[in-house]
Design an enzyme around this catalytic site. Structure first.
Site, mmCIF file in Angstrom:
data_model
loop_
_atom_site.group_PDB
_atom_site.id
_atom_site.type_symbol
_atom_site.label_atom_id
_atom_site.label_comp_id
_atom_site.label_asym_id
_atom_site.label_seq_id
_atom_site.Cartn_x
_atom_site.Cartn_y
_atom_site.Cartn_z
ATOM 1 N N HIS A 97 50.550 72.562 8.759
ATOM 2 C CA HIS A 97 49.447 73.588 8.846
ATOM 3 C C HIS A 97 49.301 74.330 7.637
ATOM 4 O O HIS A 97 50.303 74.474 6.693
ATOM 5 C CB HIS A 97 50.127 74.860 9.761
ATOM 6 C CG HIS A 97 49.199 75.989 10.319
ATOM 7 N ND1 HIS A 97 48.574 77.074 9.406
ATOM 8 C CD2 HIS A 97 48.309 75.895 11.412
ATOM 9 C CE1 HIS A 97 47.679 77.658 10.057
ATOM 10 N NE2 HIS A 97 47.473 77.022 11.116
ATOM 11 N N ASN A 110 48.400 78.269 18.768
ATOM 12 C CA ASN A 110 49.555 78.765 17.792
ATOM 13 C C ASN A 110 49.657 79.942 17.833
ATOM 14 O O ASN A 110 48.780 80.701 17.240
ATOM 15 C CB ASN A 110 48.945 78.080 16.391
ATOM 16 C CG ASN A 110 50.004 78.351 15.352
ATOM 17 O OD1 ASN A 110 51.036 79.032 15.591
ATOM 18 N ND2 ASN A 110 49.520 78.076 14.055
ATOM 19 N N GLU A 114 49.033 77.190 6.610
ATOM 20 C CA GLU A 114 49.988 78.296 5.995
ATOM 21 C C GLU A 114 51.250 77.933 5.686
ATOM 22 O O GLU A 114 51.843 78.595 4.599
ATOM 23 C CB GLU A 114 49.857 79.042 7.320
ATOM 24 C CG GLU A 114 48.671 80.091 7.439
ATOM 25 C CD GLU A 114 48.277 80.587 8.727
ATOM 26 O OE1 GLU A 114 49.438 80.667 9.739
ATOM 27 O OE2 GLU A 114 47.344 80.971 9.342
ATOM 28 N N SER A 132 39.217 80.061 13.568
ATOM 29 C CA SER A 132 38.504 81.229 14.478
ATOM 30 C C SER A 132 37.793 80.687 15.636
ATOM 31 O O SER A 132 36.586 81.208 16.093
ATOM 32 C CB SER A 132 37.401 81.929 13.479
ATOM 33 O OG SER A 132 38.119 82.223 12.205
ATOM 34 N N GLU A 137 41.049 71.805 10.160
ATOM 35 C CA GLU A 137 41.103 73.100 10.302
ATOM 36 C C GLU A 137 40.616 73.344 8.695
ATOM 37 O O GLU A 137 41.639 73.516 7.909
ATOM 38 C CB GLU A 137 42.238 73.739 10.526
ATOM 39 C CG GLU A 137 42.966 73.765 11.711
ATOM 40 C CD GLU A 137 44.187 74.505 12.245
ATOM 41 O OE1 GLU A 137 43.668 75.232 13.173
ATOM 42 O OE2 GLU A 137 45.042 74.767 11.697
HETATM 43 P P1 PGA Z 1 42.680 81.190 13.785
HETATM 44 O O1 PGA Z 1 43.850 80.145 13.482
HETATM 45 O O2 PGA Z 1 42.376 80.515 15.113
HETATM 46 O O3 PGA Z 1 43.542 82.440 14.074
HETATM 47 O O4 PGA Z 1 41.671 81.007 12.832
HETATM 48 C C1 PGA Z 1 43.961 78.758 13.802
HETATM 49 C C2 PGA Z 1 45.059 77.976 13.128
HETATM 50 O O5 PGA Z 1 45.408 78.645 12.298
HETATM 51 O O6 PGA Z 1 45.337 77.114 13.598
#
Ligand code: PGA
Length: 285
Positions: free
Chosen positions: A101, A13, A103, A235, A189
């Site tokens: 997601h 992503n 976010e 991460s 996640e």
């Molecule tokens: P990250 O993001 O690997 O930078 O922690 C994961 C994601 O948001 O899918």
């Protein structure tokens, strides 16, 4: 019952990074460095880079097996929605899409009911869906992580347990699959692990994968949800992937920051390939 063998998937992503001028080159570099037939690879660039990434991958022998995904889509097919992109607009540009997601749940107030609508729109045009779920840190500390994730899965997938994509031909790599695995992948996640450098423990992620599959079973998904791939995200890097791929319940990773770095993607996909080959060797044929 013979358990279906689940594919191993690594999805990148790219979030709000790259531009049409450089995204194609990055995609090709990643495709070459991750040329691993046993792992399903998906790259999800920003909307404005989808065409560049699609074209660059199509022109590169090592890129033909790399799928292109969107990061989001609108819950209506067309209308007065300034700045939005609908599922039909993604036809020919992407074969996968991320939905829900954290976010977007955080920044755009997306609810499980809205995510459910988005999944329906995605299925109408044959897009494969990566549904993101995961608890906040305070949920985990209060012992609510399982309940939160169960609610997200149930709300996002309400009344979708018997759905088949309208346009099966557009759904790649799923020949012979009858269940939801033909269109659904779930990414667990934990929100506190995204972009923080702090990962969940492999055993905790595996436990949540179990919660997710049990919920799919309760919802009436075929095979009790056992055929649906569950990825870990948060991460993930070349240094952290091992503990997740060592868990039989985890079928790969949704990678954010590290998916922009070819060295990291090479290490992640190489580790995922070990698991994919071990599974293929172990499965009854
Ligand atoms: P990250 O993001 O690997 O930078 O922690 C994961 C994601 O948001 O899918």
């Amino acid at each position: 019952m013979i358990r279906p063998m689940r594919p191993v998937i690594v999805a990148g992503n790219w979030k709000m990074h790259t531009s049409p001028a450089d995204a194609g080159e990055l995609a090709v570099t990643i495709a070459r460095r991750t040329d691993e037939r046993d792992v399903v690879r998906v790259l999800c660039p920003p909307y404005v880079c989808l065409a560049a990434v699609r074209d660059a991958l199509a022109a590169e022998p090592a890129g033909r097996d790399v799928a292109v995904g969107a990061q989001n889509l609108h819950h209506e097919v067309a209308g007065a929605y300034t700045g939005e992109v609908s599922a039909p607009m993604l036809r020919g540009l992407a074969t996968w899409t991320i939905v829900g997601h954290s976010e977007r749940r955080r920044d755009a107030g997306e609810t499980d009911a809205l995510v459910n609508e988005k999944i329906r729109r995605a299925l109408e045009v044959g897009l494969r869906v990566i549904l993101c779920v995961g608890e906040q840190l305070e949920d985990r500390e209060a012992g609510r992580a399982e309940a939160v994730v169960r609610d997200q899965v149930a709300g996002s997938l309400r009344d979708l347990e018997t759905v088949a994509p309208a346009d099966r031909e557009a759904v790649d790599g799923t020949e012979g699959t009858d269940g939801a695995a033909a269109w659904l992948t779930i990414a667990y996640e934990p929100v506190w692990a995204i972009g923080t450098g702090r990962t969940a423990r492999g055993v905790d992620a595996a436990e949540m994968a179990g919660v997710i599959r049990r919920t799919l079973g309760e919802l009436g998904f075929l095979e009790g949800g056992e055929d649906v791939p569950v990825l870990y995200g948060g991460s993930v890097t070349g240094a952290t992937i091992d503990e997740f791929m060592a868990e039989p319940a985890i079928d790969g990773a949704l990678v954010g920051g590290a998916s922009l770095k070819p060295d990291e993607m090479a290490a992640i996909v190489a580790r995922a390939g070990l698991t994919a080959r071990a599974r293929a060797g172990a499965s009854p044929r």
